[in-house]
Design an enzyme around this catalytic site. Sequence first.
Site, PDB file in Angstrom:
ATOM      1  N   ASP A  58       0.959  -0.895   0.112  1.00  0.00           N
ATOM      2  CA  ASP A  58      -0.449   0.220  -0.007  1.00  0.00           C
ATOM      3  C   ASP A  58       0.917   1.336   0.533  1.00  0.00           C
ATOM      4  O   ASP A  58       1.769   1.248   1.159  1.00  0.00           O
ATOM      5  CB  ASP A  58      -0.759   0.100   0.877  1.00  0.00           C
ATOM      6  CG  ASP A  58      -1.720   1.697   1.314  1.00  0.00           C
ATOM      7  OD1 ASP A  58      -3.107   0.632   1.178  1.00  0.00           O
ATOM      8  OD2 ASP A  58      -1.561   2.596   0.935  1.00  0.00           O
ATOM      9  N   SER A 124      -6.973  12.704 -14.931  1.00  0.00           N
ATOM     10  CA  SER A 124      -7.942  12.817 -16.059  1.00  0.00           C
ATOM     11  C   SER A 124      -8.383  14.276 -15.958  1.00  0.00           C
ATOM     12  O   SER A 124      -8.539  14.915 -15.779  1.00  0.00           O
ATOM     13  CB  SER A 124      -9.173  12.429 -14.406  1.00  0.00           C
ATOM     14  OG  SER A 124      -9.878  12.439 -14.797  1.00  0.00           O
ATOM     15  N   TYR A 150     -12.326  12.988  -6.298  1.00  0.00           N
ATOM     16  CA  TYR A 150     -11.737  12.414  -6.701  1.00  0.00           C
ATOM     17  C   TYR A 150     -11.312  13.797  -7.940  1.00  0.00           C
ATOM     18  O   TYR A 150     -10.008  13.367  -7.915  1.00  0.00           O
ATOM     19  CB  TYR A 150     -12.507  10.948  -7.757  1.00  0.00           C
ATOM     20  CG  TYR A 150     -12.012  10.866  -8.456  1.00  0.00           C
ATOM     21  CD1 TYR A 150     -12.215  11.757  -9.810  1.00  0.00           C
ATOM     22  CD2 TYR A 150     -10.943  10.424  -8.642  1.00  0.00           C
ATOM     23  CE1 TYR A 150     -11.440  10.759 -11.402  1.00  0.00           C
ATOM     24  CE2 TYR A 150     -10.734   9.208  -9.943  1.00  0.00           C
ATOM     25  CZ  TYR A 150     -10.142   9.967 -10.927  1.00  0.00           C
ATOM     26  OH  TYR A 150     -10.030   9.800 -12.157  1.00  0.00           O
ATOM     27  N   LYS A 154      -7.084  14.436  -8.156  1.00  0.00           N
ATOM     28  CA  LYS A 154      -6.336  14.266  -9.248  1.00  0.00           C
ATOM     29  C   LYS A 154      -5.376  15.789 -10.164  1.00  0.00           C
ATOM     30  O   LYS A 154      -4.106  15.877 -10.029  1.00  0.00           O
ATOM     31  CB  LYS A 154      -6.853  14.576 -10.660  1.00  0.00           C
ATOM     32  CG  LYS A 154      -7.611  12.697 -10.585  1.00  0.00           C
ATOM     33  CD  LYS A 154      -6.261  11.816 -10.324  1.00  0.00           C
ATOM     34  CE  LYS A 154      -6.944  10.599 -10.544  1.00  0.00           C
ATOM     35  NZ  LYS A 154      -5.496   9.199 -11.095  1.00  0.00           N
TER      36      LYS A 154
HETATM   37  C1  WQD Z   1     -20.004   9.100 -18.351  1.00  0.00           C
HETATM   38  C2  WQD Z   1     -21.708   9.523 -19.028  1.00  0.00           C
HETATM   39  C3  WQD Z   1     -23.700  10.231 -17.651  1.00  0.00           C
HETATM   40  C4  WQD Z   1     -23.417   6.287 -15.514  1.00  0.00           C
HETATM   41  C5  WQD Z   1     -15.939   9.927 -14.914  1.00  0.00           C
HETATM   42  C6  WQD Z   1     -14.385  10.812 -13.941  1.00  0.00           C
HETATM   43  C7  WQD Z   1     -13.640  10.845 -14.600  1.00  0.00           C
HETATM   44  C8  WQD Z   1     -13.334   9.519 -15.686  1.00  0.00           C
HETATM   45  C9  WQD Z   1     -14.099   8.652 -15.756  1.00  0.00           C
HETATM   46  C10 WQD Z   1     -11.268   8.102 -13.813  1.00  0.00           C
HETATM   47  C11 WQD Z   1     -21.879  10.931 -18.428  1.00  0.00           C
HETATM   48  C12 WQD Z   1     -23.643   8.872 -17.631  1.00  0.00           C
HETATM   49  C13 WQD Z   1     -23.621   7.041 -16.413  1.00  0.00           C
HETATM   50  C14 WQD Z   1     -25.038   6.132 -15.421  1.00  0.00           C
HETATM   51  C15 WQD Z   1     -25.508   7.151 -17.529  1.00  0.00           C
HETATM   52  N1  WQD Z   1     -12.659   8.755 -14.379  1.00  0.00           N
HETATM   53  N2  WQD Z   1     -23.699   7.865 -17.000  1.00  0.00           N
HETATM   54  N3  WQD Z   1     -25.805   6.500 -16.638  1.00  0.00           N
HETATM   55  O1  WQD Z   1     -18.900  11.472 -15.444  1.00  0.00           O
HETATM   56  O2  WQD Z   1     -17.713  11.447 -17.783  1.00  0.00           O
HETATM   57  O3  WQD Z   1     -16.476  10.851 -15.844  1.00  0.00           O
HETATM   58  O4  WQD Z   1     -15.525   8.793 -15.221  1.00  0.00           O
HETATM   59  O5  WQD Z   1     -10.937   8.657 -14.936  1.00  0.00           O
HETATM   60  O6  WQD Z   1     -12.618  11.541 -14.231  1.00  0.00           O
HETATM   61  O7  WQD Z   1     -15.194  11.641 -13.506  1.00  0.00           O
HETATM   62  O8  WQD Z   1     -18.334   9.110 -16.484  1.00  0.00           O
HETATM   63  O9  WQD Z   1     -19.361   6.850 -17.411  1.00  0.00           O
HETATM   64  O10 WQD Z   1     -19.219   8.664 -14.874  1.00  0.00           O
HETATM   65  O11 WQD Z   1     -20.310   9.384 -17.472  1.00  0.00           O
HETATM   66  O12 WQD Z   1     -26.357   8.008 -17.908  1.00  0.00           O
HETATM   67  O13 WQD Z   1     -25.363   4.755 -15.099  1.00  0.00           O
HETATM   68  O14 WQD Z   1     -22.695   8.114 -19.115  1.00  0.00           O
HETATM   69  O15 WQD Z   1     -24.112  10.874 -16.867  1.00  0.00           O
HETATM   70  O16 WQD Z   1     -23.015  12.163 -18.990  1.00  0.00           O
HETATM   71  P1  WQD Z   1     -17.922  10.418 -16.442  1.00  0.00           P
HETATM   72  P2  WQD Z   1     -19.305   8.405 -16.421  1.00  0.00           P
END
Ligand code: WQD
Length: 335
Positions: A58, A124, A150, A154
């Site tokens: 860790d 990110s 989160y 970053k």
């Molecule tokens: C993408 C789109 C949701 C789930 C995050 C982090 C980013 C990176 C990627 C690490 C959005 C929509 C999602 C669901 C949905 N992580 N969605 N129903 O929020 O763009 O980015 O993850 O590096 O740092 O911020 O990714 O996949 O959560 O969402 O409609 O059940 O899909 O609203 O528009 P996001 P996500």
Amino acid sequence: MKVLITGGTGYIGSHVVVELLEQGHEVEIIDNLINSKITVLDQIEKITGKKPTFHQVDLLDQPALEEVLTNTHFDLVMHFAGLKSVAESVEQPLKYYSNNITGTINLLSVMQKTEVYNFIFSSSATVYGDQGTGECVETMPTGTGITNPYGKTKYMIEEILKDLAVANPNFNIVALRYFNPIGNHSSGLIGEDPNGIPNNLMPYIMKVAKGELKELSIFGNDYDTDDGTCLRDFIHVVDLAKGHLAAINGLKPGFTTYNLGTGMPTSVLQMVNAFEKISGKSLPHKFAERRPGDLAILYANPSKAKTELNWQTELTVEDAIKDTLTFLAQPQNNP
Ligand code: WQD
């Protein structure tokens, strides 16, 4: 090169390990297995014919960390280890600040002590916050409008890296800003398979496709986009991994950032429709309320990595979906 990968049994890290091994690099992995399985090492061996040395350590255990970097002199450290659930970070900020930031400080301190100065950091697109247009360029200011701890970890780590690069010019630091990684190695032997209810879109789609979850909620269809759903830059994780190999060539004194994205936004509904078309099955889904903190549009301008690293994506969203279906078809992923 002899490369140390923190978080190397995780989703992104394991794909980078495969690419490094296939390029002939020697790889050792540090991981605490909090969000991954040690069996990934066997899968990596099946793909590459090589099994990297593994240390279950860790990053908060600095003595153990120091022992790893004292016993072996590494040419480069790639840092993926970190907690990454946006929702969990809102509920447990101290856990995220401690694990992600203190862990990184421990790692950098041990690197400085053992004179390891090449560092590639898994950053990110979240660091951009809300830039208004949705297209992100590395010269844009960062840190404003980040909606969760989160993403703030970053950003804060990038700020720490900037200050370290000024204080100690020996350091050659690259921060790679990921957009939305999806897909998996074409063998289907490694991939993203989070425990519990996923936050991210593709892992959630996968659980619905497996029948583990009832239906996908599409968070909002009233955004100012063509089909009303959010636009994101979905990048195949193998392209993302190859971007890390290309970034080795970008190591130079100081702190440098690169976007790793396709530059071509895809909507959530387009993703769902593509998944149904390629899988040949309907994916139960419904439109739901917007998710707090979501931006309508977020995608990369990837031209800096193209120009300076001679890297660009080669795989498509369709490729990622096909590879995801191969992963889902593996017996161990579809109990
Ligand atoms: C993408 C789109 C949701 C789930 C995050 C982090 C980013 C990176 C990627 C690490 C959005 C929509 C999602 C669901 C949905 N992580 N969605 N129903 O929020 O763009 O980015 O993850 O590096 O740092 O911020 O990714 O996949 O959560 O969402 O409609 O059940 O899909 O609203 O528009 P996001 P996500």
